[in-house]
Write an enzyme that holds these catalytic residues in place. Structure first.
Site, PDB file in Angstrom:
ATOM      1  N   PRO A  64      34.160  58.836  27.458  1.00 22.94           N
ATOM      2  CG  PRO A  64      35.849  60.765  28.027  1.00 22.94           C
ATOM      3  CD  PRO A  64      34.228  60.562  27.948  1.00 22.94           C
ATOM      4  CB  CYS A  65      33.620  54.492  30.677  1.00 24.36           C
ATOM      5  SG  CYS A  65      33.164  53.682  29.726  1.00 24.36           S
TER       6      CYS A  65
END
Length: 156
Positions: A118-119
């Site tokens: 989950p950047c």
């Protein structure tokens, strides 16, 4: 080109496989044609991404291809440990791994598995930051805004 292209609240998500692993997940505009999953793994990836769209706390259990440099994988592991609904700055992640914020930002932009890694939960100290190597206020930044809002973190 893709083993599956599924609908997303912000457009589409493309899934590419390599052997028995997920090789890449790509954000796509709504104008791209959907593609039904062509294998059990593509179906599993599509179902898990759909589950995330329904519930931000959904977990991913997918075999990911071993891609990226050792440094990128270290950044991606740190990002993977950020829970839904929490954001860290590039600087905070950099301090965790003993690096520089710009290097963390570059590794975020090179993420082959967005949503799964989950950047979008990594932001600038002065705002939302860039996304997927796109600093402009267009499609990708809107995807990041949607993902953060979905997790209860509104960014204008």
């Amino acid at each position: 080109m893709f083993n599956a292209v599924i609908h997303a609240p912000f457009g589409k998500v493309g899934i590419r496989l390599e052997g028995e692993t997920v090789r890449e997940i790509v954000y796509l505009p709504d104008s791209i044609n959907s593609v039904a999953p062509d294998s059990p793994l593509a179906k599993q990836a599509a179902e898990q991404i759909d589950r995330y769209f329904e519930r931000a706390s959904a977990k991913f259990e997918l075999p990911l291809a071993p891609v990226g440099s050792a440094f990128q994988r270290r950044v991606w592991q740190a990002i993977s440990d950020i829970p839904p609904g929490v954001v860290l700055t590039y600087g905070q992640v950099a301090r965790q791994i003993g690096s520089a914020p710009r290097a963390v930002g570059q590794a975020c932009g090179a993420n082959f598995f967005p949503i799964v890694i989950p950047c979008h939960r990594v932001v600038s100290s002065s705002g939302i930051g860039g996304f997927a190597h796109h600093g402009d206020d267009g499609f990708f930044r809107n995807v990041k805004r949607w993902l953060l809002a979905h997790e209860g973190i509104p960014y204008a």
